[in-house]
Design a protein around this motif. Sequence first.
Motif, PDB file in Angstrom:
ATOM      1  N   VAL A 137       0.715  -1.181   0.049  1.00 50.81           N
ATOM      2  CA  VAL A 137       0.026  -0.094   0.080  1.00 50.81           C
ATOM      3  C   VAL A 137       0.848   1.170  -0.121  1.00 50.81           C
ATOM      4  O   VAL A 137       1.995   1.305   0.843  1.00 50.81           O
ATOM      5  N   LEU A 138       0.504   2.005  -0.831  1.00 51.00           N
ATOM      6  CA  LEU A 138       1.329   3.513  -0.778  1.00 51.00           C
ATOM      7  C   LEU A 138       0.104   4.499  -1.259  1.00 51.00           C
ATOM      8  O   LEU A 138      -0.878   4.459  -1.745  1.00 51.00           O
ATOM      9  N   PHE A 139       0.484   5.602  -0.917  1.00 55.64           N
ATOM     10  CA  PHE A 139      -0.271   7.029  -1.162  1.00 55.64           C
ATOM     11  C   PHE A 139       0.361   8.084  -1.933  1.00 55.64           C
ATOM     12  O   PHE A 139       1.601   8.169  -1.699  1.00 55.64           O
ATOM     13  N   VAL A 140      -0.294   8.694  -2.606  1.00 53.80           N
ATOM     14  CA  VAL A 140       0.076   9.839  -3.230  1.00 53.80           C
ATOM     15  C   VAL A 140      -0.691  11.263  -2.824  1.00 53.80           C
ATOM     16  O   VAL A 140      -1.970  11.041  -3.096  1.00 53.80           O
ATOM     17  N   SER A 141      -0.238  12.222  -2.390  1.00 53.59           N
ATOM     18  CA  SER A 141      -1.062  13.351  -2.258  1.00 53.59           C
ATOM     19  C   SER A 141      -0.488  14.571  -2.747  1.00 53.59           C
ATOM     20  O   SER A 141       0.692  14.595  -3.100  1.00 53.59           O
ATOM     21  N   TRP A 142      -1.299  15.481  -3.186  1.00 49.54           N
ATOM     22  CA  TRP A 142      -0.829  16.436  -3.783  1.00 49.54           C
ATOM     23  C   TRP A 142      -1.791  17.984  -3.619  1.00 49.54           C
ATOM     24  O   TRP A 142      -2.949  17.399  -3.429  1.00 49.54           O
ATOM     25  N   GLY A 143      -1.094  18.907  -4.058  1.00 48.44           N
ATOM     26  CA  GLY A 143      -2.078  20.222  -3.946  1.00 48.44           C
ATOM     27  C   GLY A 143      -2.459  20.624  -5.411  1.00 48.44           C
ATOM     28  O   GLY A 143      -1.915  19.869  -6.396  1.00 48.44           O
ATOM     29  N   SER A 144      -3.289  21.492  -5.539  1.00 50.45           N
ATOM     30  CA  SER A 144      -4.002  21.995  -6.837  1.00 50.45           C
ATOM     31  C   SER A 144      -3.792  23.344  -6.942  1.00 50.45           C
ATOM     32  O   SER A 144      -3.737  24.039  -5.991  1.00 50.45           O
ATOM     33  N   THR A 145      -3.615  23.818  -8.173  1.00 49.58           N
ATOM     34  CA  THR A 145      -3.698  25.189  -8.586  1.00 49.58           C
ATOM     35  C   THR A 145      -4.831  25.672  -9.432  1.00 49.58           C
ATOM     36  O   THR A 145      -4.876  24.839 -10.451  1.00 49.58           O
ATOM     37  N   VAL A 146      -5.419  26.691  -9.245  1.00 48.94           N
ATOM     38  CA  VAL A 146      -6.680  26.980 -10.361  1.00 48.94           C
ATOM     39  C   VAL A 146      -6.065  28.279 -10.608  1.00 48.94           C
ATOM     40  O   VAL A 146      -6.237  29.389  -9.967  1.00 48.94           O
ATOM     41  N   GLN A 147      -6.008  28.562 -11.789  1.00 47.52           N
ATOM     42  CA  GLN A 147      -5.650  29.708 -12.433  1.00 47.52           C
ATOM     43  C   GLN A 147      -4.235  30.340 -11.589  1.00 47.52           C
ATOM     44  O   GLN A 147      -4.286  31.599 -11.474  1.00 47.52           O
ATOM     45  N   GLY A 148      -3.319  29.491 -11.500  1.00 48.12           N
ATOM     46  CA  GLY A 148      -2.306  29.925 -10.473  1.00 48.12           C
ATOM     47  C   GLY A 148      -2.362  30.370  -9.063  1.00 48.12           C
ATOM     48  O   GLY A 148      -1.523  30.474  -8.309  1.00 48.12           O
ATOM     49  N   GLU A 149      -3.515  29.928  -8.530  1.00 45.58           N
ATOM     50  CA  GLU A 149      -4.006  30.016  -7.190  1.00 45.58           C
ATOM     51  C   GLU A 149      -4.009  28.898  -6.568  1.00 45.58           C
ATOM     52  O   GLU A 149      -4.709  27.782  -6.909  1.00 45.58           O
ATOM     53  N   GLU A 150      -3.440  28.633  -5.346  1.00 42.98           N
ATOM     54  CA  GLU A 150      -3.447  27.375  -4.687  1.00 42.98           C
ATOM     55  C   GLU A 150      -5.007  27.134  -4.279  1.00 42.98           C
ATOM     56  O   GLU A 150      -5.864  28.042  -3.841  1.00 42.98           O
ATOM     57  N   ALA A 151      -5.560  25.671  -4.373  1.00 43.90           N
ATOM     58  CA  ALA A 151      -6.898  25.653  -4.264  1.00 43.90           C
ATOM     59  C   ALA A 151      -6.861  24.322  -3.226  1.00 43.90           C
ATOM     60  O   ALA A 151      -6.933  24.600  -2.039  1.00 43.90           O
ATOM     61  N   ASP A 152      -7.207  23.259  -3.663  1.00 45.00           N
ATOM     62  CA  ASP A 152      -7.410  22.057  -2.735  1.00 45.00           C
ATOM     63  C   ASP A 152      -6.265  21.080  -2.549  1.00 45.00           C
ATOM     64  O   ASP A 152      -5.324  21.068  -3.490  1.00 45.00           O
ATOM     65  N   VAL A 153      -6.382  20.110  -1.813  1.00 42.73           N
ATOM     66  CA  VAL A 153      -5.378  18.798  -1.675  1.00 42.73           C
ATOM     67  C   VAL A 153      -6.052  17.692  -1.638  1.00 42.73           C
ATOM     68  O   VAL A 153      -7.287  17.514  -1.279  1.00 42.73           O
ATOM     69  N   PHE A 154      -5.323  16.682  -2.592  1.00 47.72           N
ATOM     70  CA  PHE A 154      -6.146  15.398  -2.817  1.00 47.72           C
ATOM     71  C   PHE A 154      -4.997  14.329  -2.526  1.00 47.72           C
ATOM     72  O   PHE A 154      -3.919  14.494  -2.189  1.00 47.72           O
ATOM     73  N   PHE A 155      -5.688  12.957  -2.657  1.00 50.31           N
ATOM     74  CA  PHE A 155      -4.778  11.879  -2.406  1.00 50.31           C
ATOM     75  C   PHE A 155      -5.318  10.746  -3.313  1.00 50.31           C
ATOM     76  O   PHE A 155      -6.709  10.788  -3.501  1.00 50.31           O
ATOM     77  N   ARG A 156      -4.582   9.710  -3.695  1.00 51.31           N
ATOM     78  CA  ARG A 156      -5.255   8.616  -4.026  1.00 51.31           C
ATOM     79  C   ARG A 156      -4.327   7.333  -3.343  1.00 51.31           C
ATOM     80  O   ARG A 156      -3.373   7.587  -2.739  1.00 51.31           O
ATOM     81  N   ARG A 157      -4.901   6.200  -3.363  1.00 51.80           N
ATOM     82  CA  ARG A 157      -4.298   4.991  -2.609  1.00 51.80           C
ATOM     83  C   ARG A 157      -4.020   3.874  -3.679  1.00 51.80           C
ATOM     84  O   ARG A 157      -4.936   3.672  -4.564  1.00 51.80           O
ATOM     85  N   SER A 158      -3.071   3.205  -3.648  1.00 52.65           N
ATOM     86  CA  SER A 158      -2.597   2.110  -4.413  1.00 52.65           C
ATOM     87  C   SER A 158      -2.506   0.939  -3.267  1.00 52.65           C
ATOM     88  O   SER A 158      -1.665   1.065  -2.347  1.00 52.65           O
ATOM     89  N   THR A 159      -2.977  -0.108  -3.592  1.00 55.48           N
ATOM     90  CA  THR A 159      -2.812  -1.455  -2.723  1.00 55.48           C
ATOM     91  C   THR A 159      -2.014  -2.432  -3.555  1.00 55.48           C
ATOM     92  O   THR A 159      -1.928  -3.493  -3.070  1.00 55.48           O
ATOM     93  N   ASP A 160      -1.458  -2.205  -4.672  1.00 56.90           N
ATOM     94  CA  ASP A 160      -0.510  -3.068  -5.547  1.00 56.90           C
ATOM     95  C   ASP A 160       0.700  -2.343  -5.880  1.00 56.90           C
ATOM     96  O   ASP A 160       1.128  -2.477  -7.182  1.00 56.90           O
ATOM     97  N   ASN A 161       1.236  -1.537  -5.013  1.00 62.93           N
ATOM     98  CA  ASN A 161       2.755  -1.043  -5.361  1.00 62.93           C
ATOM     99  C   ASN A 161       2.782  -0.055  -6.526  1.00 62.93           C
ATOM    100  O   ASN A 161       3.609  -0.034  -7.065  1.00 62.93           O
ATOM    101  N   GLY A 162       1.589   0.584  -6.754  1.00 57.49           N
ATOM    102  CA  GLY A 162       1.575   1.618  -7.678  1.00 57.49           C
ATOM    103  C   GLY A 162       1.046   1.145  -9.058  1.00 57.49           C
ATOM    104  O   GLY A 162       1.252   2.069 -10.058  1.00 57.49           O
ATOM    105  N   LEU A 163       0.822  -0.005  -8.947  1.00 60.37           N
ATOM    106  CA  LEU A 163       0.299  -0.728 -10.674  1.00 60.37           C
ATOM    107  C   LEU A 163      -0.884   0.051 -10.971  1.00 60.37           C
ATOM    108  O   LEU A 163      -1.342   0.417 -12.046  1.00 60.37           O
TER     109      LEU A 163
END
Length: 169
Positions: A76-102
Amino acid sequence: AYTPYETMDGEQLPLGGKFPSNFHTNLYVDGIWSGPVNVTGVTDSSKSTLDPRFSTTPKGSFDTTGLESDKSNPNVLFVSWGSTVQGEEADVFFRRSTDNGLTWEDEQVISSIQLATIQEKEVLSFASPDGKHLYNVWLQQSEHQPSEDNATTGLDTWFGRVDFNITAP
């Protein structure tokens, strides 16, 4: 983060000269590199990803604690990131993988507050050894004026927990 100008087939992307920045992974499996694989999936040219970060599961201590959540699951691994909308910071997100990123589960928003006047950024994520809990800490900033009914003004540090043990009835 990677901003492709062309598709893998050499075809120019149809975004009118504006390209979103996405987070891509390259996997090395059985002596072969594959990728890049777009993990964040931003297609709107006014949006981009920011500060992508991997979180792996730590080594557990099930032998000592006897807790199921302390059983290690290194797949299991996760990736999280922020987002920008028209250059302004907006929301933060994540996704999970249960198979080593496949493969990756659907994208989820970390914060429950999604307003145009709120900026969420600088997320740090930590997982339980079994990969069934994700703990997130991020900065949240509001630029509007404080009021009695608004507790989300100024710059604050927020915390959230995602529980993957919960199932629908």
